[in-house]
Write a protein that holds these residues in place. Structure first.
Motif, short mmCIF file in Angstrom:
data_model
loop_
_atom_site.label_atom_id
_atom_site.label_comp_id
_atom_site.label_asym_id
_atom_site.label_seq_id
_atom_site.Cartn_x
_atom_site.Cartn_y
_atom_site.Cartn_z
N GLN A 44 12.03 -12.54 2.41
CA GLN A 44 10.94 -11.76 2.10
C GLN A 44 10.13 -11.00 0.85
OE1 GLN A 44 11.61 -8.67 5.35
NE2 GLN A 44 11.06 -10.19 6.53
N VAL A 45 9.24 -10.54 0.76
CA VAL A 45 8.38 -9.20 -0.51
C VAL A 45 8.35 -8.77 -0.13
CG1 VAL A 45 6.62 -11.23 0.02
CG2 VAL A 45 7.36 -9.86 -2.35
N GLN A 46 8.13 -7.09 -0.88
CA GLN A 46 7.73 -6.24 -0.25
C GLN A 46 5.99 -5.67 -1.04
OE1 GLN A 46 10.44 -3.20 -2.53
NE2 GLN A 46 11.24 -3.31 0.21
N LEU A 47 5.68 -5.49 -0.32
CA LEU A 47 3.99 -5.08 -0.43
C LEU A 47 3.24 -3.86 -0.58
CD1 LEU A 47 2.78 -8.21 1.51
CD2 LEU A 47 2.92 -8.29 -0.09
N VAL A 48 2.15 -3.16 -1.26
CA VAL A 48 2.15 -2.30 -1.16
C VAL A 48 0.00 -2.23 -1.48
CG1 VAL A 48 1.82 0.19 -2.06
CG2 VAL A 48 3.86 -1.48 -2.27
N GLU A 49 -0.23 -1.98 -0.71
CA GLU A 49 -1.55 -2.16 -0.76
C GLU A 49 -2.08 -0.45 -1.05
OE1 GLU A 49 -0.61 -3.88 3.81
OE2 GLU A 49 0.25 -2.17 2.44
N SER A 50 -3.41 -1.08 -1.90
CA SER A 50 -4.24 0.68 -1.95
C SER A 50 -5.53 0.40 -2.40
CB SER A 50 -3.40 0.94 -3.89
OG SER A 50 -3.51 -0.26 -4.71
N ALA A 101 -10.76 -0.09 9.38
CA ALA A 101 -10.20 -0.33 10.00
C ALA A 101 -9.12 0.53 8.74
CB ALA A 101 -9.80 -1.70 10.11
N VAL A 102 -7.60 0.42 9.44
CA VAL A 102 -6.29 0.24 8.08
C VAL A 102 -6.07 -0.97 7.70
CG1 VAL A 102 -4.04 0.93 7.74
CG2 VAL A 102 -5.42 1.93 9.27
N TYR A 103 -6.38 -1.24 7.06
CA TYR A 103 -6.38 -3.40 5.86
C TYR A 103 -4.68 -3.20 5.46
CZ TYR A 103 -11.40 -3.20 6.67
OH TYR A 103 -12.42 -3.72 6.72
N HIS A 104 -4.09 -4.42 6.07
CA HIS A 104 -2.93 -5.01 5.75
C HIS A 104 -2.94 -6.27 4.83
CE1 HIS A 104 -1.18 -1.62 8.42
NE2 HIS A 104 -1.68 -2.54 9.65
N CYS A 105 -1.87 -6.40 3.86
CA CYS A 105 -1.96 -7.38 3.24
C CYS A 105 -0.21 -8.17 3.70
CB CYS A 105 -2.07 -7.40 2.18
SG CYS A 105 -0.75 -6.78 0.58
N ALA A 106 -0.38 -9.41 4.02
CA ALA A 106 0.76 -9.97 4.58
C ALA A 106 1.17 -11.33 3.76
CB ALA A 106 0.44 -10.14 5.87
N TYR A 136 2.76 -14.76 9.48
CA TYR A 136 3.61 -13.87 8.63
C TYR A 136 5.36 -12.95 8.52
CZ TYR A 136 -1.05 -15.05 6.32
OH TYR A 136 -2.10 -16.26 5.76
N ASP A 137 6.18 -12.84 7.59
CA ASP A 137 7.01 -12.35 8.02
C ASP A 137 7.20 -11.21 6.47
OD1 ASP A 137 7.49 -15.21 5.95
OD2 ASP A 137 8.26 -13.14 4.79
N SER A 138 6.00 -10.91 6.04
CA SER A 138 6.34 -10.29 4.85
C SER A 138 4.85 -8.80 5.56
CB SER A 138 6.50 -10.21 3.90
OG SER A 138 8.07 -10.86 3.80
N TRP A 139 4.66 -7.17 5.39
CA TRP A 139 3.63 -6.85 6.19
C TRP A 139 3.92 -5.32 5.17
CZ3 TRP A 139 -0.47 -8.41 9.13
CH2 TRP A 139 0.10 -9.25 9.47
N GLY A 140 3.17 -5.00 4.15
CA GLY A 140 2.52 -3.62 3.77
C GLY A 140 1.67 -2.81 4.78
#
Length: 129
Positions: free
Chosen positions: A1-7, A92-97, A116-120
């Motif tokens: 997995q990878v860590q994701l941070v949205e902005s 909405a709240v927008y998430h990347c994956a 998808y297995d990784s989510w922000g």
């Protein structure tokens, strides 16, 4: 997995544009198929846009097609979502994956959240009328 941070989220008026970013830690994002989803209060998570590994292809949800684009800034290891002509329905709240488990298929685009297995944690976008 990878860590994701949205902005990049915020409060804008109808007709405005925003660009969301999704920064990743670890290995280069280009190796992963990735997507953007959004969820408004009381609604199910909705597919927004997705891009395949190595930028071989992309797809968009019917409600955003023609207004949103998805791309990567590989130098910054960042996924981008350019949103134009925003409407209150885009609130909405927008998430990347990221799909980190598939290592083949440069044209495969995933539109289901279950792929998808990784989510922000998401970034809030609010569009006023």
């Amino acid at each position: 997995q990878v860590q994701l941070v949205e902005s990049g989220g915020g409060l804008v008026q109808a007709g405005d544009s925003l660009r969301l970013s999704c920064a990743a830690s670890g290995l280069g994002l280009r190796r992963y198929a990735m997507g953007w989803f959004r969820q408004a209060p009381g609604k199910m998570r909705e597919f927004v846009a997705a891009i395949s590994r190595n930028d071989g292809g992309s797809m968009f949800g019917s409600s955003v097609k023609g207004r949103f684009t998805i791309s990567r800034d590989n130098a910054k290891n960042t996924l981008l979502l350019q949103m134009n002509s925003l409407t209150p329905d885009d609130t909405a709240v927008y998430h990347c994956a990221a799909n980190t488990g598939t290592t083949y298929g440069d044209r495969i685009v995933y539109t289901s959240p279950s792929s998808y297995d990784s989510w922000g944690l998401g970034t809030q976008v609010t569009v006023s009328a």
